[in-house]
Design an enzyme around this catalytic site. Structure first.
Site, PDB file in Angstrom:
ATOM      1  N   SER B  40       0.818  -1.213   0.000  1.00 18.68           N
ATOM      2  CA  SER B  40       0.000   0.000   0.000  1.00 18.68           C
ATOM      3  C   SER B  40       0.849   1.259   0.000  1.00 18.68           C
ATOM      4  O   SER B  40       0.457   2.282  -0.540  1.00 18.68           O
ATOM      5  CB  SER B  40      -0.899   0.024   1.242  1.00 18.68           C
ATOM      6  OG  SER B  40      -1.811  -1.049   1.209  1.00 18.68           O
ATOM      7  N   GLU B  61       2.264  -0.349  15.332  1.00 21.08           N
ATOM      8  CA  GLU B  61       2.646   1.013  14.951  1.00 21.08           C
ATOM      9  C   GLU B  61       3.330   1.766  16.084  1.00 21.08           C
ATOM     10  O   GLU B  61       4.227   2.581  15.845  1.00 21.08           O
ATOM     11  CB  GLU B  61       1.410   1.786  14.471  1.00 21.08           C
ATOM     12  CG  GLU B  61       0.805   1.259  13.177  1.00 21.08           C
ATOM     13  CD  GLU B  61      -0.129   0.064  13.386  1.00 21.08           C
ATOM     14  OE1 GLU B  61      -0.405  -0.291  14.546  1.00 21.08           O
ATOM     15  OE2 GLU B  61      -0.581  -0.512  12.382  1.00 21.08           O
ATOM     16  N   HIS B 112      -3.157   6.895   2.247  1.00 20.77           N
ATOM     17  CA  HIS B 112      -4.591   6.643   2.424  1.00 20.77           C
ATOM     18  C   HIS B 112      -5.238   7.652   3.365  1.00 20.77           C
ATOM     19  O   HIS B 112      -6.114   7.313   4.164  1.00 20.77           O
ATOM     20  CB  HIS B 112      -4.822   5.214   2.925  1.00 20.77           C
ATOM     21  CG  HIS B 112      -4.437   4.147   1.930  1.00 20.77           C
ATOM     22  ND1 HIS B 112      -3.208   4.086   1.336  1.00 20.77           N
ATOM     23  CD2 HIS B 112      -5.146   3.103   1.441  1.00 20.77           C
ATOM     24  CE1 HIS B 112      -3.157   3.049   0.516  1.00 20.77           C
ATOM     25  NE2 HIS B 112      -4.320   2.439   0.548  1.00 20.77           N
ATOM     26  N   ARG B 170      -4.465   7.534  -1.724  1.00 17.76           N
ATOM     27  CA  ARG B 170      -4.596   6.288  -2.455  1.00 17.76           C
ATOM     28  C   ARG B 170      -5.080   6.449  -3.897  1.00 17.76           C
ATOM     29  O   ARG B 170      -4.612   5.712  -4.773  1.00 17.76           O
ATOM     30  CB  ARG B 170      -5.581   5.394  -1.695  1.00 17.76           C
ATOM     31  CG  ARG B 170      -5.912   4.115  -2.434  1.00 17.76           C
ATOM     32  CD  ARG B 170      -6.845   3.246  -1.592  1.00 17.76           C
ATOM     33  NE  ARG B 170      -7.161   2.026  -2.315  1.00 17.76           N
ATOM     34  CZ  ARG B 170      -8.385   1.642  -2.651  1.00 17.76           C
ATOM     35  NH1 ARG B 170      -9.424   2.389  -2.333  1.00 17.76           N
ATOM     36  NH2 ARG B 170      -8.585   0.524  -3.314  1.00 17.76           N
TER      37      ARG B 170
END
Lengths: 281, 317
Positions: B40, B61, B112, B170
């Site tokens: 991604s 994360e 994104h 995205r």
């Protein structure tokens, strides 16, 4: 063999520094600081290989990260007495315009501190990052870190513990201050964590214990043993059994002095139990 | 109205991927981290060419932000990669303490962002990230508008010393800025000079502002359009100079109107020369599933919404 008399003098002096610092500003965390005194004195004066002076990158020397930043009094005292900054600056602990913030920071440029800590659970990740940088730089030195046992309730630790084993970060020695106490009480009452040794082992770490975490010689021997276990494909965990408040009888073994300063009378009692050796700041 | 054309539509995240790969070849201190979203984030090329400088952290994360902070100690320049939601809100305290307050040279790269993530829905569509990040002292916040600009921004932030939040997206969008552009952090880009209204846009809304400007010209309205790719530090001089000329402003962003570019512009104006302002932004709401185009239509983040806002603000002059 280290000159333990000289180091024991330092231990006593550092304990005086701790209680005097928190007494002066009527705030701070004496309990965990006193319990970790032998660890800090041993680490900075016997165990770690250190360069003269301070630079942030710490190339060619061992590094230390304090994750449970609230025990800043012990960190500051040992850094000052090691020569990172003037001992007299301990007078400014927690005061306005000081480099000695309540919790350690890099923001004011205090030599010896490489990351801010205090919001718990973050230090192991940072230590792993620094250990990875050492590997990339082909710097064959170690990274040490210290964490509270209660601090292990923060989930980020377990992300870090999993990562370090999974990626063979074997230049890292993470020590857990295993005193069984946290702010609200005994760790077993607040949130039982079970068998920490088994947990670290299950995650793939090489785990060892220092049973006498307030015996200077035992701590030095234990940390040197930990050093000998590095470079073998596993991160090393040291469960350091300490007594919170060690060295001041009325503070020992209780969470009551986690974040409380002694009054004038209590200060005198504490100082009477720790005779001045190297000179008060 | 200055004419803008493009030869392709392409996602801004691919601009990040190409920029990162170039950094891998030119700057040996650049390292990359990812929390299980390599595809991604378009990091494959960097990883293939520099496997030893890439750290797959897994779905963790918080740990990634801490490791990134640690990697700076020893001179590395870490670029973290995950979705904008997981780059900010999920790890705010890690960024605050271990990166921002610790003055660490970490580049937080977030794909994104906003509604155009699309079908995954509101759980993944963060519309608060600019606000979260711009409030952190010392944090630079960058939201480039197309592939070329994202690539240039990625390369530029490696040269800058300090924490940076780089936000991109995205969907495939027109790639209209110059391929060889030099990216200057904090420097607004004049898209079109005009006299009646200032349109200050960031990210995906810059192209929508151009479409709006073309339509407005047909209606006899001369729009000055400014591309604000750096929300913090904001190029206040460029905004004030333009609004001094036009007397009103429309801000446009793929973000909540609370905490975004619009509020930064409003503060700048209020502190200097107050002027009527309209906000093209989401109205304190979460998003939902849908195609990017459907979502931008439904939540009023397109050229039509900009034109409406211009019409409204002109009446308030």
């Amino acid at each position: 063999m280290p000159d333990t008399q000289q180091l024991n003098d330092l231990v006593t002096q550092v304990r005086r520094d701790i209680v005097r610092m928190v007494h002066k500003v009527n705030s701070g965390h004496p309990g965990g600081s006193l319990g970790c005194t032998e660890f800090f004195v041993a680490l900075y004066n016997e165990v770690m290989e250190l360069n003269d002076g301070f630079d942030m990158d710490g190339t060619g020397e061992d590094l230390f990260f304090l994750s449970n930043g609230h025990i800043s009094p012990i960190f500051y005292s040992v850094l000052a007495r090691k020569g990172y900054f003037p001992v007299d600056e301990l007078n400014t602990f927690r005061l306005i315009d000081s480099r000695l913030q309540g919790h350690p920071t890099t923001h004011e440029g205090l030599p010896g501190v490489r990351v801010s800590s205090g919001s718990l659970g973050q230090g192991m990740s940072v230590a792993i990052g620094a250990a990875l940088a050492k590997k990339l730089n082909k710097d064959n030195h170690l990274v040490f870190s210290l964490h509270g046992d209660g601090e292990l309730q923060e989930g980020q630790n377990w992300e870090a513990i999993m990562y370090a084993a999974g990626n063979k970060v074997d230049n890292l020695i993470a020590t857990i201050d295993y005193n069984g106490q946290q702010i609200d009480g005994a760790t077993d009452d607040v949130l039982p964590m079970g068998d920490l040794k088994a947990k670290f082992k299950a995650f793939g770490w090489d785990v060892m214990e220092i049973e006498k975490g307030n015996d200077l010689e035992a701590v030095i021997a234990g940390l040197n043993e930990a050093k000998s276990r590095t470079g073998k494909g596993k991160p090393v965990c040291v469960l350091l059994h300490t007594i919170m408040g060690h060295g001041v009888d009325f503070m020992m073994g209780t969470h009551a002095w986690h974040g409380k300063a002694p009054n004038d009378e209590q200060l005198e009692q504490a100082l009477a139990q720790n005779a001045e050796t190297l000179g008060d700041y | 109205m200055k004419k803008y054309t493009y030869t392709e539509t392409i996602d801004t995240r691919s601009g990040f991927g190409v920029g990162l790969a170039e950094l891998g070849r030119t700057n040996p201190n650049v390292v990359a981290l990812c929390a299980d979203l390599v595809g991604s984030l378009k990091m494959a090329e960097f990883i293939k060419e520099n496997p030893e400088r890439f750290f797959q952290i897994g779905i963790a994360e918080a740990n990634m932000m801490g490791i990134a902070a640690g990697l700076t100690i020893g001179g590395k320049i870490p670029f973290t990669g995950t979705f904008a939601n997981f780059s900010t809100g999920r790890v705010y305290d890690q960024i605050r303490q271990s990166i921002a307050y610790s003055d660490k040279n970490v580049k937080i790269c977030a794909s994104h962002a906003g509604l155009t993530l699309g079908e995954d829905g509101a759980t993944h569509q963060i519309l608060e990230d600019i606000g979260l990040m711009k409030m952190l002292p010392g944090m630079t916040v960058i939201n480039p508008c197309d592939f070329n600009q994202t690539k240039a921004a990625t390369i530029a932030i490696a040269e800058y010393e300090g924490p940076v939040y780089l936000r991109f997206g995205r969907p495939k969008v027109p790639n209209f800025t110059p391929e060889d552009q030099k990216f200057e952090i904090g420097k607004a880009i004049m898209i079109n000079e005009g006299t009646d209204v200032t349109i200050v846009a960031t990210g995906h809304l810059v192209w929508e502002a151009i479409l709006a400007g073309e339509e407005l010209e047909k209606q006899g309205v001369s729009a000055e359009i400014i591309n604000i790719h750096t929300i913090k530090p904001l190029d206040e001089e460029a905004i004030l100079k333009s609004v001094a000329k036009t007397g009103c402003v429309v801000t446009a962003e793929e973000h909540n109107y609370l905490g975004g570019l619009g509020e930064s512009v409003a503060r700048t104006l209020v502190e200097n020369t107050p002027a009527p302002q309209e906000f093209v932004a989401t109205q304190d709401t979460f998003g939902e599933s849908g195609t990017p185009a459907q979502l931008m239509d439904k939540y009023g983040l397109n050229s039509e919404a900009i034109i409406k806002a211009v019409t409204k603000v002109l009446k308030r002059k």
